[in-house]
Motif scaffolding. Structure first.
Motif, mmCIF file in Angstrom:
data_model
loop_
_atom_site.group_PDB
_atom_site.id
_atom_site.type_symbol
_atom_site.label_atom_id
_atom_site.label_comp_id
_atom_site.label_asym_id
_atom_site.label_seq_id
_atom_site.Cartn_x
_atom_site.Cartn_y
_atom_site.Cartn_z
ATOM 1 N N SER A 1 16.765 -30.133 33.271
ATOM 2 C CA SER A 1 15.389 -29.748 33.532
ATOM 3 C C SER A 1 15.186 -28.258 33.220
ATOM 4 N N ALA A 2 16.191 -27.444 33.470
ATOM 5 C CA ALA A 2 16.146 -26.027 33.093
ATOM 6 C C ALA A 2 17.374 -25.776 32.240
ATOM 7 N N LYS A 3 17.276 -24.902 31.302
ATOM 8 C CA LYS A 3 18.386 -24.630 30.394
ATOM 9 C C LYS A 3 19.531 -23.974 31.162
ATOM 10 N N ALA A 4 20.718 -24.574 31.079
ATOM 11 C CA ALA A 4 21.869 -24.119 31.839
ATOM 12 C C ALA A 4 22.226 -22.671 31.525
ATOM 13 N N SER A 5 22.153 -22.290 30.277
ATOM 14 C CA SER A 5 22.516 -20.912 29.921
ATOM 15 C C SER A 5 21.577 -19.902 30.582
ATOM 16 N N ASP A 6 20.290 -20.236 30.683
ATOM 17 C CA ASP A 6 19.337 -19.347 31.356
ATOM 18 C C ASP A 6 19.653 -19.255 32.852
ATOM 19 N N LEU A 7 19.988 -20.399 33.433
ATOM 20 C CA LEU A 7 20.326 -20.406 34.859
ATOM 21 C C LEU A 7 21.607 -19.612 35.108
ATOM 22 N N LEU A 8 22.610 -19.772 34.244
ATOM 23 C CA LEU A 8 23.857 -19.026 34.391
ATOM 24 C C LEU A 8 23.608 -17.522 34.278
ATOM 25 N N ALA A 9 22.733 -17.140 33.353
ATOM 26 C CA ALA A 9 22.390 -15.724 33.214
ATOM 27 C C ALA A 9 21.751 -15.216 34.509
ATOM 28 N N GLY A 10 20.891 -16.035 35.104
ATOM 29 C CA GLY A 10 20.271 -15.665 36.373
ATOM 30 C C GLY A 10 21.300 -15.536 37.481
ATOM 31 N N VAL A 11 22.247 -16.477 37.537
ATOM 32 C CA VAL A 11 23.308 -16.426 38.553
ATOM 33 C C VAL A 11 24.139 -15.161 38.355
ATOM 34 N N ALA A 12 24.453 -14.823 37.100
ATOM 35 C CA ALA A 12 25.237 -13.614 36.814
ATOM 36 C C ALA A 12 24.527 -12.360 37.309
ATOM 37 N N GLU A 13 23.213 -12.414 37.376
ATOM 38 C CA GLU A 13 22.431 -11.282 37.879
ATOM 39 C C GLU A 13 22.224 -11.354 39.395
ATOM 40 N N GLY A 14 22.772 -12.389 40.013
ATOM 41 C CA GLY A 14 22.672 -12.534 41.468
ATOM 42 C C GLY A 14 21.447 -13.280 41.933
ATOM 43 N N ASP A 15 20.782 -14.003 41.041
ATOM 44 C CA ASP A 15 19.567 -14.737 41.381
ATOM 45 C C ASP A 15 19.923 -16.036 42.106
ATOM 46 N N ARG A 16 19.631 -16.081 43.381
ATOM 47 C CA ARG A 16 19.963 -17.262 44.196
ATOM 48 C C ARG A 16 19.145 -18.486 43.786
ATOM 49 N N ARG A 17 17.955 -18.272 43.330
ATOM 50 C CA ARG A 17 17.098 -19.399 42.894
ATOM 51 C C ARG A 17 17.729 -20.093 41.681
#
Length: 190
Positions: free
Chosen positions: A5-21
């Motif tokens: 539903s959301a692109k995994a690479s974008d989500l991983l980039a967000g996680v790497a930045e500390g984005d809990r969402r």
């Protein structure tokens, strides 16, 4: 394979930045799939839940330390980590079983008196109680394990940390001594 539903690479980039969402979205997207795969290999739901949690904690940590660039295939990465955790859990389960066995073997009598000891102490089996008290400790331990506790020869051997043949020999010696003592007590009473 989980839905995208959301692109995994974008989500991983967000996680790497500390984005809990982003992390939450990755979890919602991949956790049900991971649980289903683990269920094919493990029947313990609590263990599966622990492994999934540990796997996603590892994902968060990996993204925080190394960034998301080292994870190209999220599902594959999650599965590798989860399957290793499952193997580790199985190994530690074996270690846990061995630890419990050692603890049972080192069983220390508590202040709580067993039902068998209460019956013997009540005097209903006076000559048997006397005979048991006169047995050497190693014979009394075998009688306790095999007769009163109802363990098999193998289980008694494990608990007492002696070979099964020794359990059998001591059981035969204990029975002979008990029989002799009870017969002698009957002759004295009669």
């Amino acid at each position: 394979m989980p839905g995208h539903s959301a692109k995994a690479s974008d989500l991983l980039a967000g996680v790497a930045e500390g984005d809990r969402r982003s992390f939450e979205l990755l979890y919602r997207q991949y956790a049900p799939w991971l649980v289903a795969r683990l269920r094919q290999r493990c029947a313990d739901q609590a263990q599966i839940d622990d492994i999934v949690q540990e796997t996603f904690v590892a994902l968060w940590s990996s993204c925080q330390v190394r960034g998301q660039s080292n994870i190209r295939d999220v599902a594959g990465w999650l599965w590798r980590v989860a399957s290793r955790r499952l193997v580790d859990a199985a190994r530690s389960g074996g270690a846990r079983s061995r630890l419990m066995q050692v603890l049972r073997q080192r069983h220390v009598r508590s202040s709580v008196v067993s039902a068998e000891d209460q019956v013997l102490a009540a005097g209903g089996f006076g000559s048997v109680d006397d005979a048991m008290a006169r047995l050497p400790a190693e014979l009394r331990d075998v009688v306790q394990a095999t007769v009163l506790d109802g363990l098999s020869t193998r289980q008694a051997a494990e608990r007492l940390q002696i070979p099964t043949g020794t359990v059998k020999t001591r059981a035969m010696r204990a029975k002979a001594r008990l029989r002799d003592h009870v017969e002698q007590a009957r002759r004295q009473d009669g």
